[in-house]
Motif scaffolding. Structure first.
Motif, short mmCIF file in Angstrom:
data_model
loop_
_atom_site.label_atom_id
_atom_site.label_comp_id
_atom_site.label_asym_id
_atom_site.label_seq_id
_atom_site.Cartn_x
_atom_site.Cartn_y
_atom_site.Cartn_z
N HIS A 7 0.80 -4.23 -4.68
CA HIS A 7 1.83 -4.53 -5.65
C HIS A 7 1.43 -3.92 -6.99
N CYS A 114 -0.03 -12.21 3.50
CA CYS A 114 1.41 -11.89 3.41
C CYS A 114 1.81 -11.02 4.59
N CYS A 117 3.62 -7.46 2.96
CA CYS A 117 2.87 -6.37 2.32
C CYS A 117 1.39 -6.38 2.68
N CYS A 154 3.82 -13.63 0.18
CA CYS A 154 3.14 -13.75 -1.11
C CYS A 154 4.14 -13.91 -2.26
N CYS A 157 6.29 -10.74 -3.04
CA CYS A 157 7.33 -10.48 -2.03
C CYS A 157 8.43 -11.54 -2.10
ZN LIG Z 1 3.57 -9.61 -0.13
#
Ligand SMILES: [Zn+2]
Ligand SMILES: [Zn+2]
Length: 175
Positions: A7, A114, A117, A154, A157
């Motif tokens: 991210h 997660c 991702c 997460c 997300c």
């Molecule tokens: Zn995520």
């Protein structure tokens, strides 16, 4: 600079990498272990992302960084890092995550993974450790590994999902 699956930086990630390497240096110095360039490179590759990496992903990253390394050597370093508590193996993904802090025998390490991702956050809990120790003792069971893996979504997300469908998130978050 961003790797797929990472991210946009929500924290000072340079600190994560520097901290992981510093911890490794300290551990090797204290125990009289050799800090080879390859050990350092593998640790750095792991620390550069919070997404667990498989051995072959590490081989690829090292090659991309101009350090072609046989997979067997990478496996050996990973075994070393896990044995010294500098990295964790995420069983469900057959992948590895740098660990930035020591663990004591009383706590259980919980990995929040997660599913979108791959971002994996490590949280340690003494309360979970006590409950697990109690349940294991009641079953006459001796745990070898004190690790839990929790799959889910997460924060980033979840935010991205609620931005895409604001109505759904409002309803869920109301009250
Ligand atoms: Zn995520
Ligand atoms: Zn850890």
């Amino acid at each position: 600079m961003t790797h797929s699956g990472d991210h946009p930086s929500d924290h000072d990630h340079g600190q994560c990498v520097a901290g992981a390497l510093a911890r490794m240096e300290k551990c090797c110095a204290e125990k009289g272990l050799r800090l080879t360039p390859l050990r350092r490179s593998v640790m750095k590759a792991l620390a550069e992302t919070h997404v667990p990496l498989g051995a072959y992903e590490i081989v690829e990253r090292l090659a991309a960084g101009g350090e072609p390394t046989p997979p067997m050597s990478v496996y050996r370093v990973l075994d070393f890092l896990v044995a010294e508590g500098l990295a964790h193996r995420i069983e469900s993904r057959n992948a590895f995550l740098a660990c930035g802090h020591p663990h004591d025998a009383e706590e259980v390490v919980v990995f929040l993974i997660c599913e979108r991702c791959g971002l994996t956050k490590e949280v340690a809990s003494h309360a979970v450790g006590r409950d697990l120790a109690w349940a294991a003792r009641a079953a006459g069971f001796e745990p070898r590994q004190r690790v839990l893996e929790v799959a889910g979504t997460c924060a980033s997300c979840r935010e991205a999902a609620s931005a895409a469908a604001p109505g759904a998130a409002e309803t869920a978050g109301a009250g």
